[in-house]
Design a protein around this motif. Structure first.
Motif, PDB file in Angstrom:
ATOM      1  N   UNK A  66       0.662  -1.317   0.726  1.00  0.00           N
ATOM      2  CA  UNK A  66       0.021  -0.290   0.196  1.00  0.00           C
ATOM      3  C   UNK A  66       1.022   1.041   0.235  1.00  0.00           C
ATOM      4  N   UNK A  67       2.006   1.300   0.717  1.00  0.00           N
ATOM      5  CA  UNK A  67       2.715   2.071   0.785  1.00  0.00           C
ATOM      6  C   UNK A  67       3.428   2.444  -0.575  1.00  0.00           C
ATOM      7  N   UNK A  68       3.520   1.497  -1.876  1.00  0.00           N
ATOM      8  CA  UNK A  68       4.606   1.606  -2.468  1.00  0.00           C
ATOM      9  C   UNK A  68       3.514   2.214  -3.620  1.00  0.00           C
ATOM     10  N   UNK A  69       2.248   1.944  -3.468  1.00  0.00           N
ATOM     11  CA  UNK A  69       0.812   2.478  -4.314  1.00  0.00           C
ATOM     12  C   UNK A  69       0.425   3.712  -4.102  1.00  0.00           C
ATOM     13  N   UNK A  70       0.741   4.487  -2.770  1.00  0.00           N
ATOM     14  CA  UNK A  70       0.635   6.069  -2.005  1.00  0.00           C
ATOM     15  C   UNK A  70       1.723   6.917  -2.248  1.00  0.00           C
ATOM     16  N   UNK A  71       2.669   6.157  -2.817  1.00  0.00           N
ATOM     17  CA  UNK A  71       3.972   6.723  -3.330  1.00  0.00           C
ATOM     18  C   UNK A  71       5.031   6.822  -4.066  1.00  0.00           C
ATOM     19  N   UNK A  72       4.977   8.402  -4.573  1.00  0.00           N
ATOM     20  CA  UNK A  72       5.929   8.562  -5.138  1.00  0.00           C
ATOM     21  C   UNK A  72       7.129   7.776  -5.748  1.00  0.00           C
ATOM     22  N   UNK A  73       8.382   7.506  -4.569  1.00  0.00           N
ATOM     23  CA  UNK A  73       9.132   6.563  -4.654  1.00  0.00           C
ATOM     24  C   UNK A  73       9.156   6.859  -3.117  1.00  0.00           C
ATOM     25  N   UNK A  74       9.147   5.465  -2.319  1.00  0.00           N
ATOM     26  CA  UNK A  74      10.038   5.084  -1.556  1.00  0.00           C
ATOM     27  C   UNK A  74      11.924   4.891  -0.998  1.00  0.00           C
ATOM     28  N   UNK A  75      12.491   4.781  -0.644  1.00  0.00           N
ATOM     29  CA  UNK A  75      13.835   4.792  -0.077  1.00  0.00           C
ATOM     30  C   UNK A  75      14.329   3.576  -0.304  1.00  0.00           C
ATOM     31  N   UNK A  76      15.260   3.047  -0.400  1.00  0.00           N
ATOM     32  CA  UNK A  76      15.829   1.887   0.224  1.00  0.00           C
ATOM     33  C   UNK A  76      15.868   1.911   1.376  1.00  0.00           C
ATOM     34  N   UNK A  77      16.911   3.305   2.820  1.00  0.00           N
ATOM     35  CA  UNK A  77      16.919   3.234   3.605  1.00  0.00           C
ATOM     36  C   UNK A  77      15.215   3.328   4.188  1.00  0.00           C
TER      37      UNK A  77
END
Length: 160
Positions: A66-77
């Motif tokens: 869900x986070x990946x769908x709601x954000x433009x980019x998720x950092x590796x950190x």
């Protein structure tokens, strides 16, 4: 003419893959634990199996995807902190419960809260700009998990 499916809910974003792997492994481990709980007469086996499947597996997959769908980019950190804190916190909850040490369960609960804060901040800061149904469901599930943690901690202390 080709169609771009990058915004489709069915598209798997690269940032969700680690959550899918770790969550799936937890679900399989929970199933295997369930299979041996009765023959081995494991006292906390049924609870631990459900915890592995529902919290370590399903909840992690839900938050990560869900986070990946709601954000433009998720950092590796962020991904590393989220998965690391989720797994370490869950291991502490599981281990503390099995050995009857509520203080270890408390530490695990605190680490889980850290993971949830990172999830919430990642979605808030990297959002798509409008409140969608997926965002509200994400917030609701996050709230339910946040509320359930202190309840579980109190129950852990009452049992020991």
């Amino acid at each position: 003419m080709t169609q771009d499916h990058s915004d489709s809910i069915l598209a798997i974003r690269r940032s969700s893959i680690p959550f899918l792997w770790v969550g799936t492994a937890a679900i399989i481990a929970g199933g295997l634990l369930a299979a041996v709980t009765s023959p081995l007469k494991l006292t906390h086996g049924s609870w631990a199996s459900a915890y592995l499947v529902l919290i370590v597996g399903v909840a992690l997959i839900f938050f990560g995807v869900t986070q990946s769908l709601l954000t433009r980019q998720v950092t590796r950190r962020a991904i590393t902190i989220e998965i690391g804190a989720w797994v370490l916190g869950s291991l502490a909850v599981l281990g503390g419960t099995v050995v009857g040490q509520p203080v270890i369960v408390d530490i695990g609960g605190a680490v889980l809260v850290i993971a949830l804060i990172v999830f919430a901040l990642a979605v808030r800061s990297g959002g798509v700009g409008r409140a969608t149904a997926a965002l509200w469901v994400f917030r609701l599930v996050l709230l339910v998990v946040v509320i359930s943690i202190p309840i579980g901690l109190v129950l852990s202390h009452l049992r020991h």
